[in-house]
Design a protein around this motif. Structure first.
Motif, PDB file in Angstrom:
ATOM      1  N   GLU A 128       0.826  -1.202   0.000  1.00 30.03           N
ATOM      2  CA  GLU A 128       0.000   0.000   0.000  1.00 30.03           C
ATOM      3  C   GLU A 128       0.861   1.254   0.000  1.00 30.03           C
ATOM      4  O   GLU A 128       0.579   2.214  -0.719  1.00 30.03           O
ATOM      5  CB  GLU A 128      -0.937   0.010   1.206  1.00 30.03           C
ATOM      6  N   GLY A 129       1.907   1.261   0.810  1.00 30.60           N
ATOM      7  CA  GLY A 129       2.804   2.413   0.854  1.00 30.60           C
ATOM      8  C   GLY A 129       3.520   2.628  -0.467  1.00 30.60           C
ATOM      9  O   GLY A 129       3.621   3.757  -0.968  1.00 30.60           O
ATOM     10  N   LEU A 130       4.008   1.540  -1.056  1.00 31.75           N
ATOM     11  CA  LEU A 130       4.693   1.619  -2.343  1.00 31.75           C
ATOM     12  C   LEU A 130       3.757   2.134  -3.431  1.00 31.75           C
ATOM     13  O   LEU A 130       4.103   3.039  -4.197  1.00 31.75           O
ATOM     14  CB  LEU A 130       5.238   0.241  -2.730  1.00 31.75           C
ATOM     15  N   LEU A 131       2.563   1.568  -3.498  1.00 38.53           N
ATOM     16  CA  LEU A 131       1.602   1.994  -4.517  1.00 38.53           C
ATOM     17  C   LEU A 131       1.156   3.440  -4.314  1.00 38.53           C
ATOM     18  O   LEU A 131       0.979   4.186  -5.284  1.00 38.53           O
ATOM     19  CB  LEU A 131       0.394   1.062  -4.531  1.00 38.53           C
ATOM     20  N   ALA A 132       0.974   3.850  -3.082  1.00 38.93           N
ATOM     21  CA  ALA A 132       0.570   5.235  -2.812  1.00 38.93           C
ATOM     22  C   ALA A 132       1.647   6.207  -3.293  1.00 38.93           C
ATOM     23  O   ALA A 132       1.335   7.226  -3.922  1.00 38.93           O
ATOM     24  CB  ALA A 132       0.295   5.433  -1.324  1.00 38.93           C
ATOM     25  N   ARG A 133       2.908   5.887  -3.026  1.00 38.88           N
ATOM     26  CA  ARG A 133       3.995   6.760  -3.486  1.00 38.88           C
ATOM     27  C   ARG A 133       4.073   6.764  -5.014  1.00 38.88           C
ATOM     28  O   ARG A 133       4.250   7.807  -5.631  1.00 38.88           O
ATOM     29  CB  ARG A 133       5.322   6.314  -2.879  1.00 38.88           C
ATOM     30  N   HIS A 134       3.928   5.588  -5.619  1.00 38.20           N
ATOM     31  CA  HIS A 134       3.989   5.488  -7.080  1.00 38.20           C
ATOM     32  C   HIS A 134       2.841   6.251  -7.730  1.00 38.20           C
ATOM     33  O   HIS A 134       3.042   6.994  -8.692  1.00 38.20           O
ATOM     34  CB  HIS A 134       3.948   4.019  -7.511  1.00 38.20           C
ATOM     35  N   LEU A 135       1.625   6.062  -7.219  1.00 41.02           N
ATOM     36  CA  LEU A 135       0.471   6.744  -7.786  1.00 41.02           C
ATOM     37  C   LEU A 135       0.561   8.256  -7.602  1.00 41.02           C
ATOM     38  O   LEU A 135       0.155   9.018  -8.488  1.00 41.02           O
ATOM     39  CB  LEU A 135      -0.820   6.197  -7.185  1.00 41.02           C
ATOM     40  N   ALA A 136       1.078   8.703  -6.473  1.00 45.76           N
ATOM     41  CA  ALA A 136       1.229  10.142  -6.243  1.00 45.76           C
ATOM     42  C   ALA A 136       2.223  10.734  -7.239  1.00 45.76           C
ATOM     43  O   ALA A 136       1.980  11.803  -7.810  1.00 45.76           O
ATOM     44  CB  ALA A 136       1.690  10.409  -4.807  1.00 45.76           C
ATOM     45  N   ALA A 137       3.330  10.041  -7.490  1.00 42.50           N
ATOM     46  CA  ALA A 137       4.321  10.519  -8.454  1.00 42.50           C
ATOM     47  C   ALA A 137       3.744  10.521  -9.861  1.00 42.50           C
ATOM     48  O   ALA A 137       3.952  11.461 -10.638  1.00 42.50           O
ATOM     49  CB  ALA A 137       5.578   9.658  -8.385  1.00 42.50           C
ATOM     50  N   GLU A 138       2.998   9.472 -10.199  1.00 37.34           N
ATOM     51  CA  GLU A 138       2.369   9.381 -11.520  1.00 37.34           C
ATOM     52  C   GLU A 138       1.353  10.506 -11.701  1.00 37.34           C
ATOM     53  O   GLU A 138       1.298  11.146 -12.753  1.00 37.34           O
ATOM     54  CB  GLU A 138       1.691   8.018 -11.679  1.00 37.34           C
ATOM     55  N   TYR A 139       0.552  10.757 -10.682  1.00 39.71           N
ATOM     56  CA  TYR A 139      -0.435  11.829 -10.728  1.00 39.71           C
ATOM     57  C   TYR A 139       0.248  13.183 -10.934  1.00 39.71           C
ATOM     58  O   TYR A 139      -0.189  14.006 -11.735  1.00 39.71           O
ATOM     59  CB  TYR A 139      -1.264  11.831  -9.446  1.00 39.71           C
ATOM     60  N   LYS A 140       1.337  13.387 -10.217  1.00 34.78           N
ATOM     61  CA  LYS A 140       2.068  14.650 -10.322  1.00 34.78           C
ATOM     62  C   LYS A 140       2.631  14.818 -11.729  1.00 34.78           C
ATOM     63  O   LYS A 140       2.547  15.901 -12.317  1.00 34.78           O
ATOM     64  CB  LYS A 140       3.201  14.680  -9.293  1.00 34.78           C
ATOM     65  N   GLN A 141       3.172  13.742 -12.318  1.00 30.52           N
ATOM     66  CA  GLN A 141       3.720  13.810 -13.678  1.00 30.52           C
ATOM     67  C   GLN A 141       2.620  14.097 -14.699  1.00 30.52           C
ATOM     68  O   GLN A 141       2.803  14.906 -15.607  1.00 30.52           O
ATOM     69  CB  GLN A 141       4.416  12.501 -14.039  1.00 30.52           C
ATOM     70  N   GLN A 142       1.481  13.429 -14.567  1.00 29.07           N
ATOM     71  CA  GLN A 142       0.384  13.647 -15.508  1.00 29.07           C
ATOM     72  C   GLN A 142      -0.164  15.069 -15.404  1.00 29.07           C
ATOM     73  O   GLN A 142      -0.469  15.701 -16.412  1.00 29.07           O
ATOM     74  CB  GLN A 142      -0.732  12.636 -15.268  1.00 29.07           C
ATOM     75  N   THR A 143      -0.276  15.568 -14.185  1.00 27.59           N
ATOM     76  CA  THR A 143      -0.756  16.929 -13.993  1.00 27.59           C
ATOM     77  C   THR A 143       0.223  17.924 -14.590  1.00 27.59           C
ATOM     78  O   THR A 143      -0.184  18.887 -15.261  1.00 27.59           O
ATOM     79  CB  THR A 143      -0.966  17.214 -12.490  1.00 27.59           C
TER      80      THR A 143
END
Length: 138
Positions: free
Chosen positions: A91-106
């Motif tokens: 969960e921690g790994l995925l949360a960090r990955h998704l947050a980084a992905e979201y930031k890149q897409q934005t």
């Protein structure tokens, strides 16, 4: 023959808790202790010097009980807690990955529109890690 005893928490659902001692090889209850105290479990373990393995939860009480009462025994996390540890780590790994992905897409969307830099305007409060409570707005 090595005998394994797990130390688990629920004695009975309700107000009172105890310790259930189970022989993992025969899958039979060996004893019921009246509480979850390290002293009680350590005393029981000292009376069973043939104890070679302890399967337990992540609690510090049972770890210290096994260290004091059965220093010869290997300590193992039970299956439930191994899976719980794995789930929390993922969960921690995925949360960090998704947050980084979201930031890149934005940032890519803003770059296409001629916007500003998202990285400069966001903070760690915008993307809390899994398990950590989100910061409250001021």
């Amino acid at each position: 023959m090595a005998t394994s005893f797990p130390l688990t928490r629920p004695f009975r659902r309700g107000c009172r808790f105890g310790t259930i001692l189970v022989d993992l090889e025969s899958r039979r209850v060996v004893d019921l202790l009246p509480d979850r105290e390290a002293k009680t479990a350590a005393t029981w373990m000292r009376q069973h010097p043939d104890l070679m393995a302890v399967s337990r939860d992540r609690g510090g009480e049972y770890a210290s009980a096994a260290r004091e009462g059965a220093p010869q025994a290997m300590q193992y996390a039970d299956r439930f807690h191994l899976l719980k540890n794995l789930r929390e780590s993922l969960e921690g790994l995925l949360a960090r990955h998704l947050a980084a992905e979201y930031k890149q897409q934005t940032q890519a969307t803003l770059d296409e529109q001629g916007g500003t830099n998202v990285a400069a305007e966001t903070s760690s409060q915008d993307f809390p890690s899994a398990g950590a409570p989100a910061a409250k707005p001021a």
